[in-house]
Design a protein around this motif. Structure first.
Motif, mmCIF file in Angstrom:
data_model
loop_
_atom_site.group_PDB
_atom_site.id
_atom_site.type_symbol
_atom_site.label_atom_id
_atom_site.label_comp_id
_atom_site.label_asym_id
_atom_site.label_seq_id
_atom_site.Cartn_x
_atom_site.Cartn_y
_atom_site.Cartn_z
ATOM 1 N N TYR A 192 2.319 6.687 -6.524
ATOM 2 C CA TYR A 192 2.091 5.815 -5.377
ATOM 3 C C TYR A 192 0.923 4.867 -5.698
ATOM 4 N N PHE A 193 1.105 3.574 -5.309
ATOM 5 C CA PHE A 193 0.104 2.572 -5.679
ATOM 6 C C PHE A 193 -0.185 1.625 -4.513
ATOM 7 N N ASP A 194 -1.458 1.170 -4.474
ATOM 8 C CA ASP A 194 -1.803 -0.050 -3.743
ATOM 9 C C ASP A 194 -1.751 -1.177 -4.768
ATOM 10 N N PHE A 195 -0.920 -2.220 -4.574
ATOM 11 C CA PHE A 195 -0.738 -3.232 -5.614
ATOM 12 C C PHE A 195 -0.752 -4.618 -4.985
ATOM 13 N N GLU A 196 -0.959 -5.614 -5.885
ATOM 14 C CA GLU A 196 -0.866 -7.021 -5.458
ATOM 15 C C GLU A 196 -0.332 -7.847 -6.633
ATOM 16 N N TYR A 197 0.673 -8.696 -6.370
ATOM 17 C CA TYR A 197 1.177 -9.677 -7.333
ATOM 18 C C TYR A 197 0.769 -11.050 -6.790
ATOM 19 N N ARG A 198 -0.222 -11.709 -7.429
ATOM 20 C CA ARG A 198 -0.763 -12.977 -6.923
ATOM 21 C C ARG A 198 -0.427 -14.099 -7.901
ATOM 22 N N ALA A 199 0.171 -15.197 -7.389
ATOM 23 C CA ALA A 199 0.470 -16.374 -8.230
ATOM 24 C C ALA A 199 -0.824 -17.162 -8.484
ATOM 25 N N ILE A 200 -1.070 -17.469 -9.754
ATOM 26 C CA ILE A 200 -2.253 -18.249 -10.152
ATOM 27 C C ILE A 200 -1.786 -19.667 -10.528
ATOM 28 N N LYS A 201 -2.366 -20.668 -9.855
ATOM 29 C CA LYS A 201 -1.920 -22.044 -10.034
ATOM 30 C C LYS A 201 -2.993 -22.875 -10.711
ATOM 31 N N ASP A 202 -2.535 -23.970 -11.374
ATOM 32 C CA ASP A 202 -3.489 -24.900 -11.967
ATOM 33 C C ASP A 202 -3.895 -25.939 -10.922
ATOM 34 N N ALA A 203 -4.666 -26.959 -11.403
ATOM 35 C CA ALA A 203 -5.180 -27.972 -10.477
ATOM 36 C C ALA A 203 -4.058 -28.770 -9.824
ATOM 37 N N ASP A 204 -2.876 -28.815 -10.454
ATOM 38 C CA ASP A 204 -1.748 -29.576 -9.903
ATOM 39 C C ASP A 204 -0.846 -28.716 -9.032
ATOM 40 N N ASN A 228 0.854 -1.190 0.000
ATOM 41 C CA ASN A 228 0.000 0.000 0.000
ATOM 42 C C ASN A 228 0.884 1.233 0.000
ATOM 43 N N ASP A 229 0.433 2.229 -0.723
ATOM 44 C CA ASP A 229 1.136 3.518 -0.801
ATOM 45 C C ASP A 229 2.585 3.314 -1.210
ATOM 46 N N THR A 230 2.821 2.383 -2.137
ATOM 47 C CA THR A 230 4.182 2.059 -2.575
ATOM 48 C C THR A 230 4.596 3.019 -3.684
ATOM 49 N N ALA A 231 5.762 3.614 -3.553
ATOM 50 C CA ALA A 231 6.243 4.584 -4.539
ATOM 51 C C ALA A 231 6.907 3.869 -5.695
ATOM 52 N N ALA A 232 6.711 4.402 -6.901
ATOM 53 C CA ALA A 232 7.336 3.849 -8.103
ATOM 54 C C ALA A 232 7.686 4.989 -9.031
#
Length: 836
Positions: free
Chosen positions: A101-113, A85-89
């Motif tokens: 400034y950003f609120d950000f999220e990097y989320r890993a997306i996985k398959d069924a395995d 949150n409130d991360t500077a770039a």
């Protein structure tokens, strides 16, 4: 092609994300290659769509030295989620590097395995909020300084004015925050609308498929059935959820299926099973059922999704989830509270976004596991936006030749026929269902004829406009070819049975009913279905017992065979031959018999004629051979001392030899006819003169007088020796079979471009029922007790000779008024030789 229920593909989920106003992007690999970025994200980056397909560092060089690229690599390697949150770039926008400034999220997306397949990147530009907060903090600090200065500085009025200005700034900040809150509310509403449209597209896809889709939760409780289930079972969705459908399974399939299902549910693994299910139409349907476990993004077990394909008709299948409405309703309730304050709105938005990601993940898993070919085509320009591996396999094309291209460029061979159909679906909004369409596809650069079941399903937005076409296809080539092969075999069998004049029938041992073909009904003079007793009523009284005896043996051996006599409706006796195979139920009891029946009356007559001929031939040859043997024995005794009896014995021997030669010649002629070795030596000769010579050569007339009339000169082109043989045969028959006819008339005439010779006697005549058989092989007429020698081959040979000359032969006779045998020879000016 084995089919299972389709899930949303990664590309379809990306398409859904394109509708959200939240900045969203999808990355792949440690270098964070950009697979997708919506308009909001591109605006934040200050870039255009040219960055798609590039690594993040290549697309935004200014990020070098900042922590974000390493964050992406860590998320990809470890499958974790990193947010801030409130991360500077430092980002270059319009050629100028600025701090945002950003609120950000990097989320890993996985398959069924559990393998990481993508990184979902979301961001909210909070620069203005952050700067406002800094400004507020600065204002608070200033306020504290002013208060301290008030106690030391006499200029209270100036401090108050500054404080008033600060308050005005705070009021402006609150107004700006209010506008931001309103913008976030609109973003949430748009997000909800996109989610609803996604659900509507999925419902439209699932409710228009012929695949039977059901869902169980993690406890095994049934929570959803689609319309196809209700159509097949005749039960409503609520009835299926409350009552289930296991009671509809065929008794022989139920135990094995339940064991497979329960074991798979316990182990949380996929399974496939075949079974028969009682449908609403009262008949059993063969179903191919596939069950697939569902897992959430956190790996927790969510239950089972099952799909059934009616493999009796090989129908298309799709699948949908029942719990989407409840999730959306919960989301709507959460979104209703977002107006309270900015912090609460952000928290609820994050929670809704998390729920949406879980729903989209479930959609993606559903489509990914789809057992049928799926392709999504944009309605406006017919560009393929999404395509699964099943569709690429169906058309035999690699992904780069299909995805992001106009559909008719990818499958140009289908353009002429199917382009108008797809355009009609776009115009009318009405789905098109194709069943077993035959077309030629260029698969892997080879033209192949295939048969396809497919659906052009329109995807309609909330305004009622067709936005895209979902193509769902299934290759049924093997099914169609197998059915055609079976139909071809059945047709050949039917033609063979008809050509063989064979009747077919089915006998039920349970109720003694018989269902026969038309030929079966014709032979027995009945109309199917009938009772076996009615069929037995046609049997000859002396043969009725044969049927029960044959069936008694067939019950043990499985094979039925016997011959019997029946009495036809006109009173004639016929011979029939019956074959059959017995079929047993699973307990080994006789169930039914499938058999054939053939009228073998003609065969029996031929066998009788053959037996008669052997008897006749033996008798006819025995008489001259006996006479010859006696004569030779007497000649042997008197060879050293001849007596006056010698000349008579020699004459008698010669006559016996002539008789034997005549009989052998007839047999040889028949053999030559059968083997095609008879040769006609045609030439021009005077037919009338030849007839006179024949009459002159017959010297032993005893009490008969030959009277020759008609033409005195008549030239023909034919085999003179063969024609002479026929004339002599006609005259000899008249002498043998009309011994009391004093005069025999031989007539030669020319009529209808043919020469005609006839021989007439005044004998007893021939019965009308025997006339059609006179020219058959081995047939002899024993009229009024007149016994005549011969093999019954003379008229048969004569008929063959005339037929080979292209003429006609016949007889006219009335009992008590004599007979006339005649033949004609066509007028032929060119002599030729015909090999037979």
């Amino acid at each position: 092609m084995k089919a299972s229920v389709p899930s949303l593909t990664f590309e379809q989920l990306i398409n859904v994300l394109s509708f959200t106003n939240i900045a969203t992007a999808v990355h792949v690999g440690e270098n964070a290659r950009i697979e997708f970025a919506n308009e909001a994200m591109l605006n934040i980056w200050g870039r255009g769509s040219e960055v798609i397909g590039k690594g993040l560092g290549e697309a935004m060089p200014e990020l070098t030295g900042q922590p974000f690229i390493e964050m992406f690599a860590k998320v990809w390697r470890e499958g974790i989620t990193i947010s801030g949150n409130d991360t500077a770039a430092e980002i270059m926008v319009d050629g100028v590097i600025g701090t945002y400034y950003f609120d950000f999220e990097y989320r890993a997306i996985k398959d069924a395995d559990g393998r990481v397949v993508a990184i979902l990147h979301t961001a909210i530009d909070v620069t203005e909020r952050y700067l406002n907060r800094l400004e507020l903090e600065q204002a608070s600090q200033n306020k504290r300084l002013l208060i301290r200065e008030q106690s030391l500085n006499e200029q209270l009025a100036a401090a108050n004015e500054e404080l008033a200005a600060t308050n005005e700034d705070l009021h402006a900040s609150r107004e700006e925050l209010s506008r931001t809150n309103a913008q976030l509310e609109r973003m949430v509403e748009d997000r909800v609308k996109a989610l609803v449209e996604s659900e509507e597209r999925f419902r439209s896809m699932a409710d228009n498929t012929d695949v039977l889709i059901g869902v169980r939760d993690e406890t095994g409780q049934l929570i959803y059935f689609n319309k196809a289930w209700s159509q097949l079972s005749g039960r409503t969705g609520d009835q299926l959820i409350s009552l289930g459908w296991h009671d509809l399974i065929h008794p022989l399939d139920k135990q094995s299926f339940l064991e497979i299902h329960q074991e798979a549910f316990h182990l949380k693994i996929s399974y496939t099973a075949e079974m028969r299910l009682l449908g609403a139409d009262g008949s059993y349907h063969w179903l191919l059922k596939k069950g697939t476990p569902r897992f959430l993004n956190d790996g927790s077990f969510a239950g089972f999704i099952s799909s059934c394909i009616d493999i009796t008709q090989l129908k298309l299948s799709e699948q949908k989830l029942q719990d989407i409405n409840e999730e959306l309703a919960a989301s709507n309730e959460e979104f209703a509270a977002l107006n309270e304050e900015l912090a609460a709105t952000n928290e609820e938005l994050a929670e809704s976004n998390e729920e949406l990601l879980r729903s989209e993940a479930r959609f993606r898993n559903l489509i990914k596991q789809a057992p049928v070919a799926i392709c999504v085509i944009r309605a406006g320009d017919l560009v393929v936006t999404d395509v699964n591996e099943g569709y690429l396999e169906l058309i035999g094309k690699p992904r780069n030749q299909v995805e992001k291209r106009v559909i008719w460029e990818a499958v140009a061979e289908a353009t002429e026929i199917y382009s108008p159909i797809m355009q009609q679906v776009i115009t009318t909004g009405i789905a098109f269902h194709g069943r077993e369409h035959e077309l030629i596809l260029n698969r892997n650069d080879v033209d192949e004829t295939v048969f396809i079941d497919f659906v052009y399903e329109p995807v309609i937005d909330s305004r009622g406009k067709v936005t895209s076409i979902m193509v769902v296809g299934n290759d049924v080539t093997d099914k169609v070819l197998a059915r055609r092969k079976i139909e071809d075999v059945e047709e050949r069998n039917r033609l063979a049975i008809e050509a063989a004049d064979i009747g077919t029938y089915e006998l039920s041992y349970e109720n003694q009913s018989v269902i026969g073909s038309d030929r079966f009904d014709e032979i027995f003079g009945v109309t199917s279905p009938v009772l076996r007793a009615q069929v037995l009523a046609a049997y000859h009284p002396l043969d009725v017992h044969l049927s029960d005896h044959a069936h008694s043996i067939a019950r043990k051996t499985g094979k039925l065979f016997y011959e019997t006599r029946i009495i036809a409706g006109n009173g004639n006796v016929k011979w029939i031959r019956l074959h059959g195979n017995v079929h047993y139920d699973p307990e080994g009891n006789v169930k039914k018999l499938l058999g054939t029946v053939m009228d073998i009356t003609a065969l029996k007559q031929i066998q009788q004629q053959k037996d008669d001929f052997i008897s006749i031939a033996s008798h006819e040859l025995k008489t001259p051979l006996t006479s010859l043997k006696v004569s030779l024995q007497l000649l042997e005794r008197m060879k050293l001392s001849p007596t006056a009896l010698l000349p008579k014995l020699i004459d008698q021997s010669n006559k016996s030899m002539e008789k034997i030669s005549e009989l052998v010649e007839e047999l040889l002629n028949v053999t030559r006819i059968n083997e095609g070795k008879v040769i006609l030596n045609k030439k021009k000769f005077d037919l009338a003169h030849m007839v006179d010579e024949c009459c002159g050569n017959i010297i032993h007339l005893e009490n008969h007088e030959l009277i020759v009339g008609g033409e005195r000169k008549l030239d023909v082109i034919a085999d003179e020796n063969r024609i002479q043989q026929i004339v002599i045969n006609f005259i000899n028959n008249a002498i043998k079979y009309a011994p009391l006819s004093r005069k025999i008339f031989v007539n030669v005439e020319y009529s209808d471009n043919s020469a005609k010779v006839s021989v007439t006697d005044n004998g007893p005549g021939i019965p009308e029922d025997k006339l059609p058989y006179l020219f058959d092989r081995y047939y002899r007429v024993d009229s009024k007790g007149v016994q005549a020698s011969g093999l019954g081959l003379g008229l048969y040979i004569s008929a063959d000779i005339i037929e080979r000359h292209g003429g006609k032969i016949g007889v006219e006779s009335i009992e008590g008024q004599g007979s006339t045998f005649w033949f004609t020879i066509p007028d032929d000016d060119q002599a030729n030789t015909e090999s037979l």
